[in-house]
Enzyme design. Structure first.
Site, short mmCIF file in Angstrom:
data_model
loop_
_atom_site.label_atom_id
_atom_site.label_comp_id
_atom_site.label_asym_id
_atom_site.label_seq_id
_atom_site.Cartn_x
_atom_site.Cartn_y
_atom_site.Cartn_z
N HIS A 232 0.85 -1.19 0.00
CA HIS A 232 0.00 0.00 0.00
C HIS A 232 0.89 1.24 0.00
O HIS A 232 2.07 1.18 0.35
CB HIS A 232 -0.90 0.00 1.23
CG HIS A 232 -2.00 -1.02 1.17
ND1 HIS A 232 -3.05 -1.02 2.05
CD2 HIS A 232 -2.20 -2.07 0.35
CE1 HIS A 232 -3.87 -2.03 1.77
NE2 HIS A 232 -3.36 -2.69 0.75
N GLU A 234 1.14 3.75 1.97
CA GLU A 234 1.76 4.07 3.25
C GLU A 234 2.97 3.17 3.54
O GLU A 234 4.01 3.64 4.02
CB GLU A 234 0.76 3.91 4.39
CG GLU A 234 -0.49 4.75 4.25
CD GLU A 234 -1.64 3.97 3.64
OE1 GLU A 234 -1.45 3.39 2.55
OE2 GLU A 234 -2.73 3.93 4.25
N CYS A 265 -1.86 -1.01 7.53
CA CYS A 265 -1.02 0.19 7.49
C CYS A 265 -1.02 0.90 8.83
O CYS A 265 0.00 1.44 9.27
CB CYS A 265 -1.50 1.12 6.39
SG CYS A 265 -1.27 0.45 4.72
#
Length: 333
Positions: A232, A234, A265
């Site tokens: 992802h 992040e 995350c």
């Protein structure tokens, strides 16, 4: 809008505000229906307490009309001379979302500083509007107390306890202005565009900024391109920040991301010791920063993260909407 102390001349307006709040199921210590005589008796006692220097009661006025109020309790236990408590923060229904509540809180915080208070505490009913409002203003959650009190319209409800340090770094919004947050969020939005144009991925971008205001890591969604379910935006940004800093801890850093973090995350941020997370659009299905879960503020962690939400939320949300519309062969909205 003007913020100033209320007086006995405001009792009728204060009573009306309290009655309206209770009728709307606002958890301010009273049950519906609240009689006007009871409301006026409460405010008379509160104003007498203010005259004794035990509390400060401020009002928000729009065109000379009282549209909100908030109270700062100053008279605490002898062991707590540094602490004050926020209570009875209310705005009229027509002024919700106008900034009146935030202006009241800012004025009450300044009053607390003027009285040499360094710690503020408060409790709020666990409902989306209230808890999100205080978190956005930099208050950190201690945890929830289930079945704490009856709601004005009936039924027991949970209460969330918050605190904010006024003299520690971050006590006044971490030193970041709204303009700073929007600038870095635009950087993250540009990264989200690259997710689409370069990798045909869902448009989510993230950037990690050091306490000195320097970008130390950035990234966008790379799940498909890297065949990595953990990639992802992040995670990508934090990996690069860790490599650049030569440290698995990102102490004092702020992470900006265009979409509310998921549980994976959020927990990675806790382990990285991120100081603050700023996100754009909320994720009503899997958001873990307050929408569905509230992992970043869970008191069971040994590190909790300050959260600011809704920065350029409309723009961030529109990019996601248009991406998925394009995938379905529809025109942008």
């Amino acid at each position: 809008m003007q913020i100033a102390p209320v007086t006995h001349a405001d009792i009728d307006a204060l009573s009306t505000l309290l009655i309206e709040t209770v009728a709307a199921n606002g958890s301010v210590g009273f049950m519906h229906p609240l009689a006007e005589q009871e409301a006026q008796a409460f405010w008379a006692q509160a104003l007498a307490s203010a005259a004794r220097g035990e509390r400060i009661i401020l009002g928000a006025r729009q065109d000379d009309r009282l549209v909100g109020t908030g109270t700062l309790l100053l008279a605490m236990a002898p062991s707590q001379p540094h602490r004050a408590e926020l209570t009875k923060v209310m705005t009229s229904p027509s002024m919700r979302g106008s900034g009146a509540g935030a202006a009241l809180i800012a004025a009450l915080e300044q009053a607390a500083r003027d009285h040499r208070k360094s710690l503020l505490t408060l409790d709020a009913a666990v409902i989306d509007g209230a808890t999100t409002f205080y978190r956005r203003l930099g208050y950190r959650s201690v945890g929830d107390i289930p079945d704490y009190a009856y709601k004005p319209l009936g039924g027991l409800g949970a209460t969330r306890v918050f605190w904010k340090s006024l003299d520690a770094p971050g006590g006044q919004g971490s030193g970041n202005t709204r303009a700073d947050d929007e600038r870095w969020m635009r950087h993250a939005l540009a990264l989200a565009e690259r997710a689409v144009s370069e990798d045909n991925e869902i448009p989510v971008g993230a950037v990690v900024v050091s306490p000195d205001g320097v970008v130390v890591g950035e990234g966008w969604n790379r799940n498909i391109a890297e065949h990595d379910p953990s990639a992802h935006a992040e995670i990508v940004a934090m990996r690069r920040a860790g490599q650049g800093l030569g440290n698995h801890r990102l102490v004092g850093c702020t992470l900006y991301v265009t979409l509310e973090p998921c549980a994976m995350c959020a927990m990675a941020m806790v382990h990285a010791r991120i100081a603050r997370v700023v996100y754009g659009a909320t994720d009503p299905k899997t958001g873990a920063a307050g929408s569905v879960f509230d992992l970043l503020a869970d008191p069971r962690h040994n590190h909790r993260i300050e959260v600011t939400d809704g920065v350029l939320a409309e723009e961030a949300g529109m990019r996601l909407t248009n991406y998925f519309r394009a995938k379905r062969g529809k025109s942008p909205s």
